[in-house]
Scaffold this motif. Structure first.
Motif, PDB file in Angstrom:
ATOM      1  N   ALA A 274      20.352  87.024  18.374  1.00 28.89           N
ATOM      2  CA  ALA A 274      20.205  85.678  17.799  1.00 28.89           C
ATOM      3  C   ALA A 274      19.657  85.770  16.375  1.00 28.89           C
ATOM      4  N   LEU A 275      18.675  86.626  16.175  1.00 29.12           N
ATOM      5  CA  LEU A 275      18.137  86.825  14.825  1.00 29.12           C
ATOM      6  C   LEU A 275      19.214  87.350  13.883  1.00 29.12           C
TER       7      LEU A 275
ATOM      8  N   ASP B 263      30.821  89.539  10.712  1.00 26.67           N
ATOM      9  CA  ASP B 263      29.492  89.910  11.209  1.00 26.67           C
ATOM     10  C   ASP B 263      28.894  88.807  12.082  1.00 26.67           C
ATOM     11  N   VAL B 264      29.003  87.561  11.627  1.00 26.45           N
ATOM     12  CA  VAL B 264      28.489  86.433  12.417  1.00 26.45           C
ATOM     13  C   VAL B 264      29.203  86.366  13.766  1.00 26.45           C
ATOM     14  N   LEU B 265      30.513  86.524  13.744  1.00 28.33           N
ATOM     15  CA  LEU B 265      31.284  86.449  14.983  1.00 28.33           C
ATOM     16  C   LEU B 265      30.989  87.621  15.920  1.00 28.33           C
ATOM     17  N   ILE B 266      30.862  88.811  15.380  1.00 26.18           N
ATOM     18  CA  ILE B 266      30.562  89.981  16.216  1.00 26.18           C
ATOM     19  C   ILE B 266      29.246  89.779  16.954  1.00 26.18           C
ATOM     20  N   TYR B 267      28.206  89.395  16.231  1.00 26.85           N
ATOM     21  CA  TYR B 267      26.916  89.182  16.888  1.00 26.85           C
ATOM     22  C   TYR B 267      26.983  88.015  17.873  1.00 26.85           C
ATOM     23  N   SER B 268      27.753  86.986  17.552  1.00 27.40           N
ATOM     24  CA  SER B 268      27.906  85.847  18.463  1.00 27.40           C
ATOM     25  C   SER B 268      28.614  86.265  19.746  1.00 27.40           C
ATOM     26  N   TYR B 269      29.663  87.040  19.610  1.00 30.61           N
ATOM     27  CA  TYR B 269      30.375  87.555  20.785  1.00 30.61           C
ATOM     28  C   TYR B 269      29.445  88.419  21.631  1.00 30.61           C
ATOM     29  N   MET B 270      28.660  89.272  20.971  1.00 29.14           N
ATOM     30  CA  MET B 270      27.757  90.156  21.706  1.00 29.14           C
ATOM     31  C   MET B 270      26.701  89.359  22.465  1.00 29.14           C
TER      32      MET B 270
ATOM     33  N   HIS C 200      34.553  89.598   0.752  1.00 28.90           N
ATOM     34  CA  HIS C 200      33.147  89.502   1.159  1.00 28.90           C
ATOM     35  C   HIS C 200      32.982  88.401   2.210  1.00 28.90           C
ATOM     36  N   LEU C 201      33.679  87.278   2.038  1.00 30.45           N
ATOM     37  CA  LEU C 201      33.650  86.196   3.026  1.00 30.45           C
ATOM     38  C   LEU C 201      34.134  86.697   4.384  1.00 30.45           C
TER      39      LEU C 201
ATOM     40  N   ALA D 214      24.484  84.847   8.868  1.00 28.47           N
ATOM     41  CA  ALA D 214      24.874  83.523   8.368  1.00 28.47           C
ATOM     42  C   ALA D 214      24.248  83.275   6.997  1.00 28.47           C
ATOM     43  N   ALA D 215      23.027  83.752   6.807  1.00 27.09           N
ATOM     44  CA  ALA D 215      22.378  83.620   5.493  1.00 27.09           C
ATOM     45  C   ALA D 215      23.123  84.432   4.438  1.00 27.09           C
ATOM     46  N   GLU D 216      23.612  85.602   4.826  1.00 29.47           N
ATOM     47  CA  GLU D 216      24.400  86.403   3.888  1.00 29.47           C
ATOM     48  C   GLU D 216      25.704  85.697   3.533  1.00 29.47           C
TER      49      GLU D 216
END
Length: 103
Positions: A31-32, A66-73, A59-60, A38-40
């Motif tokens: 979550a962190l 990255d946001v999606l990978i962590y969300s999926y995880m 870059h987008l 998302a800040a990046e």
């Protein structure tokens, strides 16, 4: 779509497991990480117009991924089905924000 989701999740987990990162990928830290990534993503647009930020397309893509990978995880850790939770949320959103009445 579920097969594509499973294939993507399998690739993410294989990448993680090959590096022995599973112990660090608990729900709190994921979550962190979503928030940090998302800040990046936001940083790409900082002090720029939307058009200027959109020009940094590669870059987008990286930051969205990255946001999606962590969300999926995170969803995977919690035993959630991505398609199911999105469908449920869209139903809630449709009730909360009904379509405008057309004249």
């Amino acid at each position: 779509m579920a097969n594509e989701q499973n294939e993507t999740m399998n690739k993410i987990n294989a990448f993680r497991d090959a590096r022995n990162w599973r112990p660090a990928h608990n729900e709190k830290d994921l979550a962190l990480s979503i928030s940090l990534e998302a800040a990046e993503l936001l940083e790409i647009y900082q002090w720029k117009s939307a058009e200027e930020g959109n020009q940094d397309y590669e870059h987008l893509k990286e930051e969205i991924a990255d946001v999606l990978i962590y969300s999926y995880m995170l969803a995977d850790n919690l035993g959630m089905d991505i398609d199911e939770i999105i469908a449920e949320k869209l139903v809630k959103n449709a009730k909360k924000y009904p379509e405008p009445i057309k004249d």
